[in-house]
Design an enzyme around this catalytic site. Structure first.
Site, mmCIF file in Angstrom:
data_model
loop_
_atom_site.group_PDB
_atom_site.id
_atom_site.type_symbol
_atom_site.label_atom_id
_atom_site.label_comp_id
_atom_site.label_asym_id
_atom_site.label_seq_id
_atom_site.Cartn_x
_atom_site.Cartn_y
_atom_site.Cartn_z
ATOM 1 N N THR A 47 -0.984 101.617 72.904
ATOM 2 C CA THR A 47 -1.798 102.368 71.937
ATOM 3 C C THR A 47 -3.157 101.713 71.764
ATOM 4 O O THR A 47 -4.195 102.377 71.800
ATOM 5 C CB THR A 47 -1.079 102.420 70.576
ATOM 6 O OG1 THR A 47 0.220 102.966 70.751
ATOM 7 C CG2 THR A 47 -1.854 103.267 69.583
ATOM 8 N N THR A 48 -3.158 100.384 71.559
ATOM 9 C CA THR A 48 -4.411 99.662 71.362
ATOM 10 C C THR A 48 -5.275 99.721 72.610
ATOM 11 O O THR A 48 -6.502 99.653 72.532
ATOM 12 C CB THR A 48 -4.122 98.198 70.967
ATOM 13 O OG1 THR A 48 -3.212 98.190 69.869
ATOM 14 C CG2 THR A 48 -5.385 97.463 70.562
ATOM 15 N N TYR A 110 4.608 114.733 69.761
ATOM 16 C CA TYR A 110 4.235 116.149 69.714
ATOM 17 C C TYR A 110 5.427 117.074 69.947
ATOM 18 O O TYR A 110 5.887 117.723 69.009
ATOM 19 C CB TYR A 110 3.102 116.487 70.694
ATOM 20 C CG TYR A 110 2.618 117.910 70.495
ATOM 21 C CD1 TYR A 110 1.954 118.271 69.323
ATOM 22 C CD2 TYR A 110 2.866 118.897 71.438
ATOM 23 C CE1 TYR A 110 1.550 119.583 69.106
ATOM 24 C CE2 TYR A 110 2.458 120.203 71.236
ATOM 25 C CZ TYR A 110 1.801 120.546 70.067
ATOM 26 O OH TYR A 110 1.419 121.836 69.856
ATOM 27 N N TYR A 136 9.720 101.593 71.768
ATOM 28 C CA TYR A 136 8.588 101.510 70.839
ATOM 29 C C TYR A 136 8.750 102.602 69.789
ATOM 30 O O TYR A 136 8.659 103.790 70.095
ATOM 31 C CB TYR A 136 7.278 101.657 71.611
ATOM 32 C CG TYR A 136 6.013 101.570 70.793
ATOM 33 C CD1 TYR A 136 6.001 101.122 69.475
ATOM 34 C CD2 TYR A 136 4.790 101.928 71.361
ATOM 35 C CE1 TYR A 136 4.827 101.045 68.747
ATOM 36 C CE2 TYR A 136 3.602 101.855 70.651
ATOM 37 C CZ TYR A 136 3.623 101.409 69.340
ATOM 38 O OH TYR A 136 2.446 101.343 68.618
ATOM 39 N N ARG A 141 2.715 107.715 64.262
ATOM 40 C CA ARG A 141 1.928 108.304 65.350
ATOM 41 C C ARG A 141 2.677 109.411 66.082
ATOM 42 O O ARG A 141 2.057 110.348 66.584
ATOM 43 C CB ARG A 141 1.513 107.221 66.361
ATOM 44 C CG ARG A 141 0.349 106.362 65.897
ATOM 45 C CD ARG A 141 -0.099 105.436 67.014
ATOM 46 N NE ARG A 141 -1.237 104.619 66.611
ATOM 47 C CZ ARG A 141 -2.516 104.924 66.839
ATOM 48 N NH1 ARG A 141 -2.832 106.029 67.479
ATOM 49 N NH2 ARG A 141 -3.476 104.118 66.452
ATOM 50 N N LYS A 164 10.103 97.442 69.766
ATOM 51 C CA LYS A 164 8.921 97.191 68.945
ATOM 52 C C LYS A 164 9.052 98.091 67.729
ATOM 53 O O LYS A 164 8.954 99.312 67.846
ATOM 54 C CB LYS A 164 7.639 97.491 69.729
ATOM 55 C CG LYS A 164 6.365 97.327 68.899
ATOM 56 C CD LYS A 164 5.129 97.734 69.678
ATOM 57 C CE LYS A 164 3.884 97.620 68.812
ATOM 58 N NZ LYS A 164 2.651 98.047 69.528
ATOM 59 N N ILE A 206 4.404 92.163 68.499
ATOM 60 C CA ILE A 206 3.478 92.767 69.454
ATOM 61 C C ILE A 206 2.267 93.146 68.624
ATOM 62 O O ILE A 206 2.325 94.051 67.788
ATOM 63 C CB ILE A 206 4.116 93.960 70.182
ATOM 64 C CG1 ILE A 206 5.269 93.458 71.056
ATOM 65 C CG2 ILE A 206 3.081 94.695 71.026
ATOM 66 C CD1 ILE A 206 6.065 94.538 71.745
#
Length: 280
Positions: A47-48, A110, A136, A141, A164, A206
């Protein structure tokens, strides 16, 4: 007990962009900076790292660079998740072929799915590769939570080794730890919960913070692991103002600005994200 991919602090690194794509020279410098400052592992294309706006070719370029620069010094973990299972399988296979130590696979977003669908999704990915997988979970999100009972089912799969956990729900983390034990290693996905999650049996974080404070984040976690709980707690609390600043806008907008401020040239985020303070 499942294989431990890493203990301590892993940086979810931002991706340096230029007008021509990936700024590979800057990425190499940044990876060296991270390793020199004791980081325990690196996550690329997460993501980052703005993976959602990277092409497949760019992801391959970044993964290949990280594996080559690290040269076995620390584990390299690639974000390969997708809301398209076939696409996640393809990217996970590519990452394995490029020599990563493991993959980080976010839940489908989504279109989402049911808990049974999650199990089938992750099982299909796990069956396609032999390297370790870290789940994750970031419902803010994706709109989808991995329930503790689902974690327990997934922990039965040999190469699903960790999670995570970025739900922000410490009660859920405790339940995952209770159900899965050593069959699913837990990593904090929120910098402000690193030490609380370690206190529930987590093996580390993380981190976004460690993009700019790799040694600090490493030391904080290892203080806890080595039994220096007072210093670990103090470092966690002392870091809260900086953590809050790094999440004052959508990640990775603030951390990318911070990386530029400490002397790197990471450019600006790709649309739909915008540069910090570019709109008043």
């Amino acid at each position: 007990m499942k294989k431990i991919l890493f203990k301590g602090a892993a940086t979810a690194i931002a991706t340096p962009f230029s007008e021509n794509g990936i700024n590979i020279n800057e990425l190499k410098k940044f990876i060296e900076f991270q390793i020199e400052n004791k980081i325990d592992a690196l996550i690329v294309c997460g993501t980052t790292g703005e993976s959602s706006t990277m092409t497949k070719e760019e992801k391959i370029e970044v993964i290949k660079c990280a594996v080559e620069v690290s040269n076995g010094r620390i584990p390299i973990i690639a974000g390969t998740g997708s809301n398209n299972t076939a696409q996640a399988i393809e990217m996970s296979k590519i990452a394995e072929d490029l020599g990563v130590d493991g993959v980080l696979v976010v839940t489908p977003y989504y279109n989402k799915t049911s808990q049974l669908g999650l199990i089938q999704h992750y099982k299909a990915i796990a069956n396609s590769i032999s390297i370790p997988i870290i789940l994750y979970n970031v419902p803010s999100r994706t709109g989808l939570n991995i329930n503790p009972e689902t974690c327990w089912e997934l922990s039965k799969i040999e190469n699903i080794v960790g999670i995570k956990e970025a739900s922000g729900n410490l009660s859920q983390v405790a339940q995952i730890a209770h159900l899965c034990g050593d069959n699913l290693h837990i990593y904090s996905g929120n910098d402000d919960q690193s030490i609380p999650i370690c206190s529930l049996g987590g093996l580390g974080v993380i981190s976004v913070l460690s993009n700019i404070k790799p040694k600090y984040t490493h030391d904080m976690i290892w203080n806890f692991i080595n039994g220096d709980f007072d210093n670990a707690k103090k470092m966690q609390i002392d870091a809260i103002p900086l953590i809050n600043s790094l999440f004052s806008d959508v990640n990775p907008i603030p951390v990318k600005a911070a990386i530029n401020k400490i002397g790197f040239n990471f450019g600006v985020p790709r649309l739909p994200l915008i540069e910090m303070n570019s709109v008043s």
